[in-house]
Design a protein around this motif. Sequence first.
Motif, mmCIF file in Angstrom:
data_model
loop_
_atom_site.group_PDB
_atom_site.id
_atom_site.type_symbol
_atom_site.label_atom_id
_atom_site.label_comp_id
_atom_site.label_asym_id
_atom_site.label_seq_id
_atom_site.Cartn_x
_atom_site.Cartn_y
_atom_site.Cartn_z
ATOM 1 N N LEU A 89 0.833 -1.207 0.000
ATOM 2 C CA LEU A 89 0.000 0.000 0.000
ATOM 3 C C LEU A 89 0.866 1.254 0.000
ATOM 4 C CD1 LEU A 89 -2.751 -0.944 2.615
ATOM 5 C CD2 LEU A 89 -2.937 -0.990 0.127
ATOM 6 N N LYS A 90 0.417 2.266 -0.731
ATOM 7 C CA LYS A 90 1.108 3.552 -0.743
ATOM 8 C C LYS A 90 0.226 4.697 -0.266
ATOM 9 C CE LYS A 90 4.676 2.645 -4.180
ATOM 10 N NZ LYS A 90 5.384 3.162 -5.364
ATOM 11 N N ILE A 91 -1.091 4.559 -0.434
ATOM 12 C CA ILE A 91 -2.009 5.651 -0.086
ATOM 13 C C ILE A 91 -3.246 5.073 0.600
ATOM 14 C CG2 ILE A 91 -3.502 7.472 -0.990
ATOM 15 C CD1 ILE A 91 -1.525 7.700 -3.369
ATOM 16 N N ILE A 92 -3.607 5.660 1.744
ATOM 17 C CA ILE A 92 -4.893 5.359 2.387
ATOM 18 C C ILE A 92 -5.688 6.658 2.370
ATOM 19 C CG2 ILE A 92 -6.069 4.580 4.472
ATOM 20 C CD1 ILE A 92 -3.608 3.042 5.237
ATOM 21 N N ALA A 93 -6.756 6.672 1.589
ATOM 22 C CA ALA A 93 -7.591 7.866 1.457
ATOM 23 C C ALA A 93 -8.841 7.719 2.318
ATOM 24 C CB ALA A 93 -7.981 8.062 -0.006
ATOM 25 N N ARG A 94 -9.470 8.847 2.608
ATOM 26 C CA ARG A 94 -10.651 8.862 3.464
ATOM 27 C C ARG A 94 -10.390 8.067 4.753
ATOM 28 N NH1 ARG A 94 -12.881 13.279 2.350
ATOM 29 N NH2 ARG A 94 -14.304 13.416 0.589
ATOM 30 N N ALA A 95 -9.168 8.234 5.261
ATOM 31 C CA ALA A 95 -8.776 7.500 6.461
ATOM 32 C C ALA A 95 -9.482 8.063 7.686
ATOM 33 C CB ALA A 95 -7.269 7.572 6.639
ATOM 34 N N ARG A 96 -9.802 7.183 8.605
ATOM 35 C CA ARG A 96 -10.395 7.582 9.871
ATOM 36 C C ARG A 96 -9.329 7.522 10.971
ATOM 37 N NH1 ARG A 96 -15.476 3.701 8.815
ATOM 38 N NH2 ARG A 96 -13.733 2.466 8.067
ATOM 39 N N PRO A 97 -9.578 8.161 12.111
ATOM 40 C CA PRO A 97 -8.539 8.314 13.130
ATOM 41 C C PRO A 97 -7.800 7.030 13.500
ATOM 42 C CG PRO A 97 -10.451 9.615 13.728
ATOM 43 C CD PRO A 97 -10.833 8.844 12.507
ATOM 44 N N MET A 98 -8.515 5.931 13.738
ATOM 45 C CA MET A 98 -7.856 4.713 14.210
ATOM 46 C C MET A 98 -7.233 3.902 13.091
ATOM 47 S SD MET A 98 -8.037 5.157 17.339
ATOM 48 C CE MET A 98 -7.259 3.626 17.844
ATOM 49 N N ASP A 99 -7.482 4.293 11.823
ATOM 50 C CA ASP A 99 -6.865 3.579 10.702
ATOM 51 C C ASP A 99 -5.342 3.699 10.759
ATOM 52 O OD1 ASP A 99 -9.337 2.854 9.774
ATOM 53 O OD2 ASP A 99 -9.460 4.429 8.253
ATOM 54 N N LYS A 100 -4.870 4.891 11.130
ATOM 55 C CA LYS A 100 -3.430 5.130 11.147
ATOM 56 C C LYS A 100 -2.746 4.247 12.199
ATOM 57 C CE LYS A 100 -1.923 9.366 10.504
ATOM 58 N NZ LYS A 100 -1.487 10.779 10.721
ATOM 59 N N LYS A 101 -3.358 4.140 13.362
ATOM 60 C CA LYS A 101 -2.794 3.298 14.419
ATOM 61 C C LYS A 101 -2.770 1.839 13.983
ATOM 62 C CE LYS A 101 -3.363 2.139 19.336
ATOM 63 N NZ LYS A 101 -3.702 0.711 19.251
ATOM 64 N N ARG A 102 -3.835 1.396 13.358
ATOM 65 C CA ARG A 102 -3.894 -0.001 12.901
ATOM 66 C C ARG A 102 -2.850 -0.252 11.816
ATOM 67 N NH1 ARG A 102 -8.260 -3.067 9.463
ATOM 68 N NH2 ARG A 102 -7.773 -5.226 10.062
ATOM 69 N N LEU A 103 -2.642 0.735 10.963
ATOM 70 C CA LEU A 103 -1.603 0.628 9.934
ATOM 71 C C LEU A 103 -0.232 0.455 10.577
ATOM 72 C CD1 LEU A 103 -0.575 0.946 6.975
ATOM 73 C CD2 LEU A 103 -0.512 3.424 7.401
ATOM 74 N N VAL A 104 0.059 1.265 11.586
ATOM 75 C CA VAL A 104 1.345 1.186 12.289
ATOM 76 C C VAL A 104 1.537 -0.198 12.891
ATOM 77 C CG1 VAL A 104 2.640 2.037 14.280
ATOM 78 C CG2 VAL A 104 1.473 3.650 12.773
ATOM 79 N N GLU A 105 0.510 -0.710 13.558
ATOM 80 C CA GLU A 105 0.613 -2.016 14.214
ATOM 81 C C GLU A 105 0.830 -3.137 13.206
ATOM 82 O OE1 GLU A 105 -2.206 -0.945 18.081
ATOM 83 O OE2 GLU A 105 -3.078 -1.881 16.288
ATOM 84 N N THR A 127 -5.294 15.814 17.568
ATOM 85 C CA THR A 127 -5.525 15.003 18.761
ATOM 86 C C THR A 127 -5.830 13.563 18.375
ATOM 87 O OG1 THR A 127 -6.392 16.939 19.915
ATOM 88 C CG2 THR A 127 -6.988 14.790 20.809
ATOM 89 N N ASN A 128 -6.553 13.384 17.268
ATOM 90 C CA ASN A 128 -6.906 12.033 16.839
ATOM 91 C C ASN A 128 -5.698 11.243 16.336
ATOM 92 O OD1 ASN A 128 -6.722 13.818 14.699
ATOM 93 N ND2 ASN A 128 -8.113 12.653 13.400
ATOM 94 N N ASP A 129 -4.552 11.916 16.117
ATOM 95 C CA ASP A 129 -3.340 11.215 15.678
ATOM 96 C C ASP A 129 -2.540 10.647 16.850
ATOM 97 O OD1 ASP A 129 -3.569 11.689 12.874
ATOM 98 O OD2 ASP A 129 -2.953 13.763 13.207
ATOM 99 N N ALA A 130 -2.882 11.039 18.072
ATOM 100 C CA ALA A 130 -2.099 10.657 19.249
ATOM 101 C C ALA A 130 -1.917 9.148 19.389
ATOM 102 C CB ALA A 130 -2.707 11.250 20.511
ATOM 103 N N PRO A 131 -2.966 8.305 19.191
ATOM 104 C CA PRO A 131 -2.752 6.858 19.326
ATOM 105 C C PRO A 131 -1.693 6.317 18.365
ATOM 106 C CG PRO A 131 -5.094 7.368 19.347
ATOM 107 C CD PRO A 131 -4.383 8.638 18.975
ATOM 108 N N ALA A 132 -1.721 6.795 17.115
ATOM 109 C CA ALA A 132 -0.728 6.329 16.132
ATOM 110 C C ALA A 132 0.662 6.829 16.474
ATOM 111 C CB ALA A 132 -1.129 6.789 14.729
ATOM 112 N N LEU A 133 0.757 8.082 16.938
ATOM 113 C CA LEU A 133 2.055 8.650 17.322
ATOM 114 C C LEU A 133 2.657 7.870 18.485
ATOM 115 C CD1 LEU A 133 1.140 12.446 17.131
ATOM 116 C CD2 LEU A 133 2.687 11.224 15.589
ATOM 117 N N LYS A 134 1.823 7.457 19.426
ATOM 118 C CA LYS A 134 2.283 6.670 20.569
ATOM 119 C C LYS A 134 2.716 5.278 20.130
ATOM 120 C CE LYS A 134 1.865 8.752 24.684
ATOM 121 N NZ LYS A 134 2.962 8.790 25.665
ATOM 122 N N ALA A 135 1.962 4.685 19.212
ATOM 123 C CA ALA A 135 2.225 3.311 18.806
ATOM 124 C C ALA A 135 3.479 3.183 17.951
ATOM 125 C CB ALA A 135 1.017 2.765 18.036
ATOM 126 N N ALA A 136 3.813 4.227 17.201
ATOM 127 C CA ALA A 136 4.962 4.182 16.289
ATOM 128 C C ALA A 136 6.282 4.110 17.049
ATOM 129 C CB ALA A 136 4.945 5.400 15.375
#
Length: 923
Positions: free
Chosen positions: A623-639, A655-664
Amino acid sequence: MQQKQHYTGLTDKEVLESRAKHGVNILTPPEKEPLWKQFLEKFKDPLIIILMIAGILSIGISFYEYFGLHEGGAVFFEPIGIFVAILLATGLAFYFELKADKEFTILNQVNDDEPVEVIRNGNATKVPKRDIVVGDIVILSTGAEIPADGVLLESVSLNVDESTLTGEPLCHKSVCEGDFDNDATYPTNSVKKGTKVMEGHGIFCVTEVGDNTENGKILLSVLGKKVDSNDTNLDERKIEAAQKLAEKNEISSSVKTPLNEQLDGLSDLITKLSYGFAAFVIIGRLIAYFFIGDNSLEWAHITAYVLQTLMIAVTLIVVAVPEGLPMAVTLSLAYSMRRMLKTNNLVRKMHACETMGATTVICTDKTGTLTQNQMSVNDIKFYGLNSQMLGADKKSGIIKEGIVLNSTATLDLKNPSRPSVLGNPTEGALLLWLHNMGINYMKLKDAAEVVEELPFSTERKYMATVVKSAFIQGKNILYVKGAPEIVRSLCKHVDGDVSDDTITRQLTEYQNKAMRTLGFAYQVLENGDKTIENGKVVAENMTFLGIVAIADPVRKDVPAAVKECINAGIDIKIVTGDTPGTAKEIGRQIGLWTVKDGDEAIITGPEFAALSDSELDKKVLGLKIIARARPMDKKRLVESLQRNSQVVAVTGDGTNDAPALKAAHVGLSMGDGTSVAKEASDITIIDNSFSSIGRAVMWGRSLYQNIQRFLLFQLTVNVAACFIVLVGAFMGTESPLTVTQMLWVNLIMDTFGAMALASLPPSRSVMCDKPRNRKAFILTKPMMKDILGVGGFFFLLLVIFLYIFQHTEITQMTDLLHCQLGEANGLSPYEQTLLFSIFVWTHLWYMFNTRSFETGKSFFQLKMSKEFFTIVAIIFMGQIIIVEVLFDFFNCTPMKFLDWIIIVVLSSFVLWIRELWHFIVRR
């Protein structure tokens, strides 16, 4: 019903008066231990304790030799030299600890410089948090950290995280008396410093700043300061929360990085080997004393010899044990943190410097990171207008009122010719568009009355406001703004009877040009009409007004930066809330997505959510692009990427990016991001640019190489030093290197070596390499070859000189041209000085070799730092002073000038031979 007021705030004069009366908005830092106590802490180091024991033993030997054997006062020079070396080592360690502490203090103060939106002189503007004063009118938006204590003047769906004070993660705040919670710890219409806005927005007036805030009083109590008990309710829960807050806000210098873990294992191995060498030295010297040569068997001489042997063994351990490794790591990280700040990377957590160098995937936002975040209205399609210009008609009035009232952005109009946006850039672009048409948006704002608001959320993708209109007297109007396809789905009518196909084609055209689109709708409300219920719009008779296309050009430097990262073996993935068309076009413009990639490299948020974890893990690397992403999509992508053994860096500003920032592995917040995002991150990209992320990778990789160079230098010296002392123990009764000489060598390779090689500037050439394996051993095969090969060569060279010096009498280096070997007669003081000088100078020149290790370039082609040459100059002058001035303390004899020239010139062949070899290889 709540009336939005036009606040003027404080004047500049009133700000100064308030600051003079109530103080500054800074919490008093905890008192540090006095410097003398910090210095004495250095003497608790186990190695320093061992050295001090060795020094005391040396004093005992010297007293015996002076009073018992009636030798001269020179016998006291060695113990004095040991204690001088101890003071030098502890003094330097103390100095660099203070220097590192200063770096961290500066970085910890950055929080006080974060900008806060306030109203002053009748104008919305931004000031540093530290400059907030009592009486200031502060604007709060979602994700903001509340800068001081105050009383709310306005609030809309305002929920605050007060866990840092009360343990409550979500407290509803309101100015409506009907919403007040009498059981709440703090009044419902109050906000406190250090808490965070999790939802909604509002305006408050500052009542307390700095130490007088609730947060300040609790922290003072934790630190043992006197606090007026009438001013605050200090229960254990608050104090515990405040302690956690203080710990969380500290930038720790003790974070265990993958590098630290590798070095710990390496240190353990070297320590065990050094103990083995020390044991062999003791055995060798005892054998040499009793079975080689004619030595006295009197107990006094034997005791003195045994004590001296133990001292040499202990010093060998001190030399061999790499106590400089932690300092080299800390110095490199602290140096990198400061220098990275100059390249717009504010490192908030020290381990992130090194981890960035191991990054294999970067998940990046689009807006502001890949694009300029300079939103401007590019085109409008309000279907009920005959032109793009707004006039004085009712429909134009409704559009203008909807833009102004259904917005959280404001304009800083201190410079009316060049206004700046405060708040959401997209909403700000609409206000700028009105401003450029000569429309005073503040008059429109003051003329209308806000009845109800529904803030924007990434889940709904729209916002709504009910307004008592100034354009249709006696009527309320519902205004809705958001993603066009979602806003259109809420509408029953379309202005101008435009077909849905026309709207879809128009949206596709805008999105294919990578423009952000906003849809607008309204409904004039009649009595009994439904508007907003349960956090969503439920109106049944809305009219779709049209679309505005907002352009946000790609940053000029991004395509080159993306190419550099791809060439460095780093995958990049765009995660955005924009449409697939917009995201694909941005990906194409920056060189990430091509026609060859096809649509398989693009996925939407709903499609992403529909994948199971196992399906996602199989697909995620492509995958190179995730469009129409929702807040928790980024965290799941990282995991998912982490399950695929990837080292992941993530960018985020909300603020909605915080879970992904923490998980990375490394979270990268944006300079204009929310406080929640910054706190969750490891590095803040001040200028929001993707190019800065590439520079952070370069710094991380260069830092790791600098640590490797330091290890290469230190371990090569270790090999030569340990073996020459070991062999010397079996060759005769005199140690080739005395205790004080070995301590000077230790200072060169540990402290000075760390300083010189940790301060080397980054090299862009590291971006041509692939990411390193995070679990790979830090000593590579080429390093091992150099450590054993070069270290072994230096050892053999020194053994040859040691053998010659022991079997003939050398009074100057030119005697080597016609010397004849005879029976072993030990080392003369001058011969020992020559051997010591040869050892130091060959290794000093070798430090130049380690600088160019694995660069494939000549030393003279490489960029150096002034710190490196400063350290070389210190070692150079130090060696001269030790031999020519402090010779008694270091068991040396002043050398002839010709011998200085011969040793310095001949030892430089270490550098020239390397340069010649690499020249031949390159040819």
